[in-house]
Design a protein around this motif. Structure first.
Motif, PDB file in Angstrom:
ATOM      1  N   ILE A   1      -4.247  11.172   0.401  1.00 57.91           N
ATOM      2  CA  ILE A   1      -2.970  10.551   0.031  1.00 57.91           C
ATOM      3  C   ILE A   1      -1.811  11.213   0.771  1.00 57.91           C
ATOM      4  CG2 ILE A   1      -1.343  10.207  -1.875  1.00 57.91           C
ATOM      5  CD1 ILE A   1      -3.727   9.654  -3.659  1.00 57.91           C
TER       6      ILE A   1
ATOM      7  N   LEU B   1       0.604   9.286   3.325  1.00 59.37           N
ATOM      8  CA  LEU B   1       2.048   9.229   3.066  1.00 59.37           C
ATOM      9  C   LEU B   1       2.829   9.710   4.282  1.00 59.37           C
ATOM     10  CD1 LEU B   1       2.458  10.328  -0.653  1.00 59.37           C
ATOM     11  CD2 LEU B   1       2.921   8.092   0.362  1.00 59.37           C
ATOM     12  N   LEU B   2       2.323  10.783   4.886  1.00 55.13           N
ATOM     13  CA  LEU B   2       2.993  11.303   6.086  1.00 55.13           C
ATOM     14  C   LEU B   2       3.059  10.214   7.164  1.00 55.13           C
ATOM     15  CD1 LEU B   2       4.030  14.042   7.429  1.00 55.13           C
ATOM     16  CD2 LEU B   2       1.799  14.108   8.520  1.00 55.13           C
TER      17      LEU B   2
ATOM     18  N   SER C   1       0.656   6.826  -6.687  1.00 56.06           N
ATOM     19  CA  SER C   1      -0.529   7.637  -6.977  1.00 56.06           C
ATOM     20  C   SER C   1      -0.286   9.108  -6.640  1.00 56.06           C
ATOM     21  CB  SER C   1      -1.741   7.099  -6.222  1.00 56.06           C
ATOM     22  OG  SER C   1      -1.450   7.055  -4.853  1.00 56.06           O
ATOM     23  N   ASP C   2       0.688   9.368  -5.754  1.00 61.38           N
ATOM     24  CA  ASP C   2       0.973  10.751  -5.386  1.00 61.38           C
ATOM     25  C   ASP C   2       1.463  11.564  -6.580  1.00 61.38           C
ATOM     26  OD1 ASP C   2       0.834  12.619  -3.297  1.00 61.38           O
ATOM     27  OD2 ASP C   2       3.013  12.594  -3.088  1.00 61.38           O
TER      28      ASP C   2
ATOM     29  N   PHE D   1       6.485  14.305  -1.158  1.00 59.15           N
ATOM     30  CA  PHE D   1       7.058  15.179  -0.125  1.00 59.15           C
ATOM     31  C   PHE D   1       6.660  14.720   1.271  1.00 59.15           C
ATOM     32  CE2 PHE D   1       6.327  18.568   2.943  1.00 59.15           C
ATOM     33  CZ  PHE D   1       7.610  19.062   3.065  1.00 59.15           C
ATOM     34  N   ASN D   2       5.358  14.435   1.449  1.00 64.63           N
ATOM     35  CA  ASN D   2       4.885  14.084   2.783  1.00 64.63           C
ATOM     36  C   ASN D   2       5.504  12.791   3.313  1.00 64.63           C
ATOM     37  OD1 ASN D   2       3.284  16.352   2.760  1.00 64.63           O
ATOM     38  ND2 ASN D   2       1.563  15.287   3.728  1.00 64.63           N
ATOM     39  N   ALA D   3       5.743  11.840   2.406  1.00 64.17           N
ATOM     40  CA  ALA D   3       6.346  10.582   2.843  1.00 64.17           C
ATOM     41  C   ALA D   3       7.757  10.827   3.352  1.00 64.17           C
ATOM     42  CB  ALA D   3       6.361   9.588   1.695  1.00 64.17           C
TER      43      ALA D   3
ATOM     44  N   PHE E   1       2.611   6.917   6.793  1.00 63.63           N
ATOM     45  CA  PHE E   1       3.407   5.754   6.360  1.00 63.63           C
ATOM     46  C   PHE E   1       4.895   6.051   6.506  1.00 63.63           C
ATOM     47  CE2 PHE E   1       1.025   2.288   4.090  1.00 63.63           C
ATOM     48  CZ  PHE E   1      -0.217   2.643   4.571  1.00 63.63           C
ATOM     49  N   GLY E   2       5.264   7.255   6.143  1.00 70.69           N
ATOM     50  CA  GLY E   2       6.666   7.653   6.296  1.00 70.69           C
ATOM     51  C   GLY E   2       7.095   7.588   7.746  1.00 70.69           C
TER      52      GLY E   2
ATOM     53  N   SER F   1       0.829  -1.209   0.000  1.00 72.76           N
ATOM     54  CA  SER F   1       0.000   0.000   0.000  1.00 72.76           C
ATOM     55  C   SER F   1       0.866   1.263   0.000  1.00 72.76           C
ATOM     56  CB  SER F   1      -0.969   0.003   1.181  1.00 72.76           C
ATOM     57  OG  SER F   1      -0.345  -0.493   2.333  1.00 72.76           O
ATOM     58  N   PHE F   2       2.042   1.176   0.625  1.00 73.45           N
ATOM     59  CA  PHE F   2       2.955   2.318   0.603  1.00 73.45           C
ATOM     60  C   PHE F   2       3.366   2.624  -0.838  1.00 73.45           C
ATOM     61  CE2 PHE F   2       6.707   4.213   3.256  1.00 73.45           C
ATOM     62  CZ  PHE F   2       6.305   5.476   2.858  1.00 73.45           C
TER      63      PHE F   2
ATOM     64  N   LEU G   1       0.542   4.112  -2.790  1.00 74.44           N
ATOM     65  CA  LEU G   1       0.351   5.516  -2.403  1.00 74.44           C
ATOM     66  C   LEU G   1       1.420   6.404  -3.037  1.00 74.44           C
ATOM     67  CD1 LEU G   1      -0.537   5.149   1.372  1.00 74.44           C
ATOM     68  CD2 LEU G   1      -1.961   6.228  -0.354  1.00 74.44           C
ATOM     69  N   LEU G   2       2.656   5.944  -2.978  1.00 80.09           N
ATOM     70  CA  LEU G   2       3.752   6.738  -3.523  1.00 80.09           C
ATOM     71  C   LEU G   2       3.545   7.001  -5.008  1.00 80.09           C
ATOM     72  CD1 LEU G   2       6.822   5.155  -1.707  1.00 80.09           C
ATOM     73  CD2 LEU G   2       5.997   7.503  -1.471  1.00 80.09           C
TER      74      LEU G   2
ATOM     75  N   VAL H   1      -1.997  12.641  -8.526  1.00 80.76           N
ATOM     76  CA  VAL H   1      -3.110  13.357  -7.926  1.00 80.76           C
ATOM     77  C   VAL H   1      -2.907  14.865  -8.090  1.00 80.76           C
ATOM     78  CG1 VAL H   1      -2.184  13.656  -5.597  1.00 80.76           C
ATOM     79  CG2 VAL H   1      -4.618  13.271  -5.912  1.00 80.76           C
TER      80      VAL H   1
END
Lengths: 80, 594
Positions: free
Chosen positions: B452, B456-457, A31-32, A49-51, B459-460, A24-25, A28-29, A35
């Motif tokens: 999302i 992501l935040l 699809s980022d 960026f958020n990850a 998950f990170g 799922s990570f 998500l990465l 979006v």
């Protein structure tokens, strides 16, 4: 009393959970990148960026806390 | 309009009946009280009502959209907290809880500063009894410190109110804003209850020491009442943005290190209130809505987390990370509810904070506040770290502590279930909460971008945690305490007191020794034989002047040892003669002085 559960100790369960997390990570990465972003600053609209922020932010949080520890940690009876 | 019955009185008067009831009747009665309060509140149309008078000043009740949100969630929190505490047989704690919750209601519905102050102080006193109801030595000490800190805040608030009433001639409690001494004093008093650093020490000192059930109440009212006052009186004050950022950021470092999980939650409480304070500081309608909505959501998920950890403490006798672990095996339902609380506070999509906290962060971005946005994002990742992962992980998973406690009692599970349900409900259907917020704002939390980015935040952050655990870089849980600002009055304070006090005590001891012992002792000794005493005195002086030989010293020793010796027996006639001579001398003196 009911018999106790060992659900999260089973290697199979652990592996499945880890796989679910990783997959799922990745989803998500990816699809980022597609979006549509409503960014406020140039940096927060960058893909993933958020990850990165979550990862680096948390790492620095724990590492700073770790080096803060000798400064603020006392034995439990300190105030007694 | 004295026909209006304030909801606060339902709780405070209602509490007085509790000790006369027993068993099931008592439980039913306590559960009905919040329902009655809710119905009473619903029965009052919005507006201002005079409910009494004190020294020619009106005491008033104000019902408007801002106070209503807090009123609803306070009643809800009371209902949940009482279910959680139903197994407690003693009436004392229940009474304190109802008076406490009632004071919170009274404060948020107060239309004037005097009413506000009365309930504000009642809130402090009833909280004190909740803390003391744990009956441990630690709770006793923490309670006293709680009282002292809040008395300081109360005095500051009162001074500010008095100054303001003198300045403006009105006791009205509305927008105050920062201008002039009175407003600063009021803000300082409120800041104590908000827990703005460095005035936050009381919170992490006392909340973890209260009873399992008491902490659930404490976590809901004091800080949120203060948040309400900030939203009412100081919206848009820039200093609150800074204060809020400090609150949101600094506790997460402490929370990572802390071993006592209820103390971790106390730090996380400060961190969450920090978000609200930032929102109030930003001051635009979206931000105020965010602060209020987040207060609502926070009361639910924070009490849920305190209930989860509390249930574990209740069953195992400890809430320390070092002593827990692996409890999912025997407390699975508590584990699930705690996870829901953790997901809610971490703002996982479909859970409450996702729909509330994001309003504040969005507002900061909207206003182009780069640093604020950046730090809030960091704090949001930090929340996930300590409250989202650490709490459930070290309690229910991690290393197996070997403890196999029973599942939490039914009443606790029901209370947690309600809080968990509501936390998800707000997350899934935030419009229900949005519709009762003070400002009309169109805010849509569920956009693909937002979902999302937030995932992501998290998950990170989770990856960081997993990495640090796997590599064993993560600081291990240790039996310890961490220093915080309460150090200043728990350690430094007493040191300062002794620094000033010890010399004074020495001087006092010297004076009292001299005046009460040495001097009277000498006089008593001297009057036994004044002639002999003077002779000894003269001999000492002579001896010290001449340097003195051994012979002379021996003589002096002999003289001292013989003292007072036998006094010369004088006949009565001699004594009378001497007295007459003195009398005659006195007469002559008197004659010439005329």
């Amino acid at each position: 009393m009911k018999k106790e559960s060992d659900f999260f100790d089973r290697p199979k369960v652990r592996k499945t959970l880890l796989a679910m997390f990783v997959v799922s990570f990745i989803v998500l990465l990816v699809s980022d990148f597609f979006v549509h972003k409503h960014s406020y600053f140039y940096w927060d609209g960058l893909p993933v960026f958020n990850a990165v922020f979550g990862l680096v932010g948390s790492l620095s949080l724990v590492l700073i806390a770790k080096y803060l520890r000798p400064l603020i940690m006392r034995e439990e009876e300190y105030y007694d | 309009m004295t026909s209006i019955f304030p909801p606060a009185i339902v709780f405070i008067m209602g509490a007085l009946l509790i000790p006369f009831l027993k068993g099931r009747l008592k439980s039913v009665y306590m559960l009905i009280l919040p329902v009655v309060a809710f119905l009473v509140l619903r029965g009052i149309p919005e507006g201002n009502y005079v409910i009494g008078q004190i020294m020619d000043k009106d005491l008033s009740l104000r019902i408007d959209r801002l106070s209503l949100v807090f009123g609803y969630v306070f009643i809800l929190a009371t209902f949940i907290g009482i279910i959680y505490a139903l197994h407690v047989k003693e009436s004392g704690e229940h009474i304190a809880a109802f008076v406490y919750a009632g004071s919170g209601l009274g404060a948020v519905f107060s239309g004037d500063l005097i009413t506000l102050f009365i309930f504000w102080e009642l809130l402090t006193i009833s909280a004190l009894f909740i803390i003391w109801s744990n009956r441990t030595k630690a709770a006793q000490g923490a309670g006293f410190r709680y009282l002292l800190v809040h008395l300081f805040g109360g005095v500051s608030l009162l001074s500010g109110i008095i100054l303001r009433v003198v300045e403006t001639g009105s006791t009205d409690f509305g927008y105050i804003g920062l201008s002039g001494l009175s407003s600063y004093l009021i803000l300082l008093g409120v800041a104590v209850n908000v827990g703005i650093p460095p005035l936050h020490g009381w919170l992490v000192d006392s909340y973890p020491e209260a009873s399992v059930t008491g902490t659930v109440f404490l976590s809901a009212f004091t800080t949120k009442t203060a948040v309400y006052v900030l939203a009412r009186a100081f919206p848009g004050e820039e200093i609150l943005i800074i204060a809020g950022l400090v609150m949101a950021v600094f506790p997460i470092f402490f929370a990572v290190l802390e071993n006592d999980l209820r103390r971790v939650l106390s730090y996380s409480l400060i961190n969450q209130v920090g978000f609200m304070v930032v929102g109030i500081g930003i001051g635009i309608p979206l931000a105020i809505n965010g602060a209020v909505a987040h207060a609502f959501a926070d009361i639910l998920f924070k009490s849920l987390l305190f209930m989860g950890v509390g249930a574990v403490l209740y069953r195992t006798g400890t809430a320390k990370g070092t002593d827990l672990g692996g409890l999912y095996k025997s407390m699975p339902i508590t584990m699930i509810f705690t996870l829901i609380g953790a997901a809610s506070i971490s703002a996982l999509p479909l859970f409450s904070a996702f729909a509330t906290k994001s309003m504040i962060i969005t507002a900061s971005g909207h206003e182009g506040m780069t640093i604020v946005y950046f730090l809030l994002l960091f704090a949001a990742a930090g929340v996930f770290h300590h409250a989202g992962i650490k709490i459930p992980f070290f309690t229910f998973f991690a290393h197996d502590s070997g403890k196999r406690p029973k599942e939490a009692p039914l009443n606790m599970l029901v209370a947690m279930g309600i809080a968990a349900f509501l936390s998800i409900f707000i997350g899934v259907y935030p419009q229900a909460l949005y519709s009762i917020l003070p400002n009309m704002v169109d805010y849509v939390p569920y956009t693909a971008d937002h979902v999302i980015s937030q995932l992501l935040l998290l998950f990170g952050a989770f990856s960081a945690f997993a990495f640090l655990m796997y590599t064993r870089i993560y600081p291990p849980e240790k039996r310890s305490i961490n220093l915080d600002t309460d150090w200043f009055y728990r350690k430094a304070g007493p040191a300062v007191v002794s620094l000033i006090g010890v010399p004074f005590a020495r001087i006092y001891a010297f004076l009292s020794r001299t005046v009460l012992e040495t001097l009277p002792g000498f006089l008593a000794w001297f009057s036994r034989n004044p002639y002999g005493a003077m002779k000894i005195g003269a001999d000492i002086i002579l001896l010290s002047l001449s340097g003195g030989g051994k012979e002379a010293q021996k003589n002096l020793q002999k003289e001292k040892a013989a003292y007072p010796g036998t006094l010369k027996e004088w006949s009565v006639s001699t004594a009378v003669t001497i007295a007459l001579l003195i009398f005659a001398a006195y007469l002559i003196l008197f004659f010439f002085s005329q």
